[in-house]
Design a protein around this motif. Structure first.
Motif, short mmCIF file in Angstrom:
data_model
loop_
_atom_site.label_atom_id
_atom_site.label_comp_id
_atom_site.label_asym_id
_atom_site.label_seq_id
_atom_site.Cartn_x
_atom_site.Cartn_y
_atom_site.Cartn_z
N TYR A 271 53.27 -61.06 -87.78
CA TYR A 271 54.37 -61.48 -88.67
C TYR A 271 54.48 -60.55 -89.87
O TYR A 271 53.54 -59.83 -90.24
N VAL A 272 55.66 -60.58 -90.49
CA VAL A 272 55.89 -59.99 -91.82
C VAL A 272 56.57 -61.06 -92.66
O VAL A 272 57.60 -61.62 -92.27
N PHE A 273 55.98 -61.36 -93.81
CA PHE A 273 56.55 -62.34 -94.73
C PHE A 273 57.47 -61.61 -95.69
O PHE A 273 57.01 -60.83 -96.53
N ALA A 274 58.79 -61.82 -95.56
CA ALA A 274 59.77 -61.04 -96.31
C ALA A 274 60.65 -61.90 -97.22
O ALA A 274 61.60 -61.38 -97.82
N TYR A 275 60.36 -63.19 -97.34
CA TYR A 275 61.19 -64.09 -98.14
C TYR A 275 61.18 -63.69 -99.61
O TYR A 275 60.12 -63.57 -100.24
N GLU A 276 62.37 -63.50 -100.18
CA GLU A 276 62.53 -63.14 -101.59
C GLU A 276 62.84 -64.40 -102.38
O GLU A 276 63.89 -65.03 -102.20
N SER A 277 61.93 -64.80 -103.26
CA SER A 277 62.09 -66.06 -103.98
C SER A 277 62.98 -65.86 -105.21
O SER A 277 63.14 -64.74 -105.71
N PRO A 278 63.54 -66.95 -105.76
CA PRO A 278 64.43 -66.83 -106.92
C PRO A 278 63.71 -66.75 -108.26
O PRO A 278 64.36 -66.75 -109.30
N LEU A 284 60.17 -60.27 -104.68
CA LEU A 284 59.88 -59.86 -103.31
C LEU A 284 58.40 -60.11 -103.04
O LEU A 284 57.57 -59.89 -103.92
N PRO A 285 58.05 -60.58 -101.85
CA PRO A 285 56.66 -61.00 -101.59
C PRO A 285 55.68 -59.84 -101.64
O PRO A 285 55.88 -58.81 -101.00
N ASN A 296 50.51 -74.64 -97.72
CA ASN A 296 51.44 -75.74 -98.00
C ASN A 296 51.45 -76.11 -99.49
O ASN A 296 51.57 -77.28 -99.86
N ASN A 297 51.34 -75.09 -100.34
CA ASN A 297 51.24 -75.32 -101.77
C ASN A 297 52.45 -74.81 -102.56
O ASN A 297 52.36 -74.62 -103.77
N VAL A 298 53.59 -74.59 -101.88
CA VAL A 298 54.78 -74.13 -102.59
C VAL A 298 55.26 -75.20 -103.56
O VAL A 298 55.60 -74.91 -104.71
N ASP A 299 55.29 -76.45 -103.11
CA ASP A 299 55.81 -77.53 -103.95
C ASP A 299 54.68 -78.19 -104.74
O ASP A 299 54.44 -79.40 -104.65
N THR A 300 53.97 -77.37 -105.50
CA THR A 300 52.97 -77.84 -106.46
C THR A 300 53.35 -77.28 -107.82
O THR A 300 54.28 -76.47 -107.93
N ILE A 301 52.65 -77.67 -108.87
CA ILE A 301 52.98 -77.15 -110.20
C ILE A 301 52.89 -75.63 -110.21
O ILE A 301 53.80 -74.93 -110.65
N GLU A 302 51.78 -75.11 -109.70
CA GLU A 302 51.60 -73.66 -109.68
C GLU A 302 52.59 -73.00 -108.72
O GLU A 302 53.12 -71.93 -109.00
N GLY A 303 52.82 -73.66 -107.57
CA GLY A 303 53.73 -73.10 -106.58
C GLY A 303 55.16 -73.02 -107.08
O GLY A 303 55.85 -72.02 -106.87
N SER A 306 55.53 -70.11 -109.37
CA SER A 306 55.39 -68.80 -108.74
C SER A 306 56.40 -68.55 -107.63
O SER A 306 56.73 -67.40 -107.36
N CYS A 307 56.86 -69.62 -106.99
CA CYS A 307 57.70 -69.47 -105.78
C CYS A 307 59.08 -70.08 -105.92
O CYS A 307 59.97 -69.77 -105.13
N GLY A 308 59.28 -70.96 -106.90
CA GLY A 308 60.54 -71.65 -107.02
C GLY A 308 60.64 -72.81 -106.04
O GLY A 308 59.71 -73.09 -105.28
N THR A 309 61.78 -73.49 -106.06
CA THR A 309 61.98 -74.64 -105.17
C THR A 309 63.24 -74.46 -104.34
O THR A 309 63.92 -75.43 -104.00
N ASP A 310 63.56 -73.22 -104.02
CA ASP A 310 64.71 -72.94 -103.17
C ASP A 310 64.53 -73.64 -101.82
O ASP A 310 63.44 -73.60 -101.23
N PRO A 311 65.57 -74.31 -101.31
CA PRO A 311 65.43 -75.02 -100.02
C PRO A 311 64.95 -74.13 -98.89
O PRO A 311 64.18 -74.57 -98.02
N ARG A 312 65.37 -72.87 -98.88
CA ARG A 312 64.94 -71.95 -97.82
C ARG A 312 63.43 -71.70 -97.92
O ARG A 312 62.73 -71.63 -96.90
N GLY A 313 62.93 -71.55 -99.13
CA GLY A 313 61.49 -71.35 -99.30
C GLY A 313 60.69 -72.53 -98.78
O GLY A 313 59.65 -72.36 -98.14
N LEU A 314 61.17 -73.74 -99.04
CA LEU A 314 60.49 -74.94 -98.54
C LEU A 314 60.61 -75.05 -97.03
O LEU A 314 59.68 -75.52 -96.36
N GLU A 315 61.74 -74.60 -96.48
CA GLU A 315 61.91 -74.60 -95.03
C GLU A 315 60.89 -73.65 -94.37
O GLU A 315 60.29 -73.98 -93.35
N ILE A 316 60.71 -72.47 -94.97
CA ILE A 316 59.74 -71.51 -94.43
C ILE A 316 58.33 -72.09 -94.52
O ILE A 316 57.52 -71.94 -93.59
#
Length: 376
Positions: A271-278, A284-285, A296-303, A306-316
């Motif tokens: 794989y290549v992780f290429a998701y660009e977060s807001p 860029l990753p 599975n730590n995107v939707d945490t305080i730290e996440g 660092s990653c935002g809460t974009d729906p696409r990011g949560l889908e990934i």
């Protein structure tokens, strides 16, 4: 690295392990007698010991000693490769994951012997008093090992403190790797993060600014255009400016490892992780970034910071953790909602996690991209 969310989502037991680092991990004192045999790979000995502990104790925590998956990132990815090169690790795990820690070739033991002996010489140690290292200040020992490495490099050696082939770790991957499920990959930018290169305005660059940055990186207009053409085959829909941050050298190293493993019969999911977060305009990753998604730590305080809460990011995140959990149970990264083909040298099927979609596709054009990069 917190494994609680992943463990709860997947009904799996997550064990994180520690080991010696740097000089303590790789100071080769095997020249000084049987007591120090194997010291060139102390780190790998520690990891092997942890796998023995897991085999003997994990059932007390609800784990299955016959279904152990090991995975690591960066130096941890190289640790996984050490276990894949360690004959004594046979039977202690059934699947593995290498995240941004690829090492196609491992060092020979010759230079590690030289560094070990030279470090001892700098410290005034001989075979008669070598045990005095037990009472030495770590910083003193560390500085001596760095000086030894520096002196050896002046003779043309490329040695650095890392695993080497000493018998306990062998140069080639072990026979037990055949048929083993292995996932392998990394980030779009790796060691070329967008907060360290360019001017931190990349998502706001005009077409002319983008072209200027790409010219500064690759040289001629013709070369830039050829690279953009192949880049858009590799990453359909990704903006032109992102090419400036593409860590293609590191991806080439990862591909070399994938080729070796698949050639010997391992079941490789690449794989290549290429998701660009807001976050911060856009991020860029880079090296380590996808660990939020794997754990599975995107939707945490730290996440969220660092990653935002974009729906696409949560889908990934949902796609990746489901694939990883399925891998732990079945040995396959492919799921009903994320078909993931095995990698081989000919087709180079790679899962690309990107903003527009997650798709497994042939990446043979990377070779053409790299050829153009190397042109004068």
């Amino acid at each position: 690295y917190d494994g609680q969310n992943l463990s709860e989502k997947g009904q799996v037991v997550i064990v994180t392990v520690n080991h010696r680092l740097n000089t303590l991990a790789f100071w080769d004192l095997s020249s000084f007698g049987e007591k120090y045999r194997g010291s060139a790979n102390n780190e790998a000995h520690d990891i092997l010991a942890s796998l023995h502990w897991i085999r003997d104790n994990i059932s007390q925590f609800g784990g299955d000693p016959d279904n152990v998956t090991i995975f690591g990132q960066s130096a941890g990815g190289q640790d996984i490769e050490s276990m894949l090169r360690c004959p004594d690790a046979k039977g202690l795990f059934r699947a593995a994951g290498i995240i941004s820690g690829h090492n196609p070739t491992i060092q020979s033991g010759a230079d590690s012997h030289k560094v070990g002996e030279l470090t001892a010489e700098i410290l005034g140690l001989t075979a008669e008093n070598i045990d005095q290292i037990q009472d030495m200040d770590y910083l003193t020992v560390y500085n001596a090992s760095q000086e030894a490495c520096s002196r050896l490099r002046k003779t043309g050696s490329t040695y650095w403190l890392s695993p080497c082939a000493d018998g306990f770790i062998q140069a080639d991957f072990c026979d037990f790797v055949k048929d083993m499920p292995i996932f392998s990959g990394g980030d779009f930018s790796e060691f070329r993060p967008c907060f360290a290169f360019g001017d931190q305005r990349h998502s706001e660059w005009s077409d002319n600014e983008t072209r200027s940055w790409l010219l500064s990186e690759f040289g001629s207009e013709e070369k830039v255009q050829k690279l953009l053409d192949f880049y858009h085959i590799l990453f359909p829909g990704k903006p032109d400016y992102a090419l400036y941050f593409f860590g293609y050298q590191f991806r080439a190293i990862g591909e070399a490892v994938d080729n070796i493993l698949s050639d010997i019969g391992a079941k490789v999911y690449s794989y290549v992780f290429a998701y660009e977060s807001p976050v911060n305009g856009s991020t860029l990753p880079f090296h380590c970034y996808e660990l939020y998604w794997f754990f599975n730590n995107v939707d945490t305080i730290e996440g969220r910071d660092s990653c935002g809460t974009d729906p696409r990011g949560l889908e990934i995140q949902n796609e990746i953790t489901k694939a990883l959990i399925n891998f732990m149970y079945t040995g396959s990264m492919s799921t009903a909602n994320l078909p993931w083909d095995l990698y081989n040298r000919q087709e180079k099927k790679i899962m690309i996690f990107d903003n527009n979609c997650s798709e497994c596709r042939s990446w043979t054009e990377l070779d053409n991209f790299l050829k153009i990069v190397s042109e004068n």
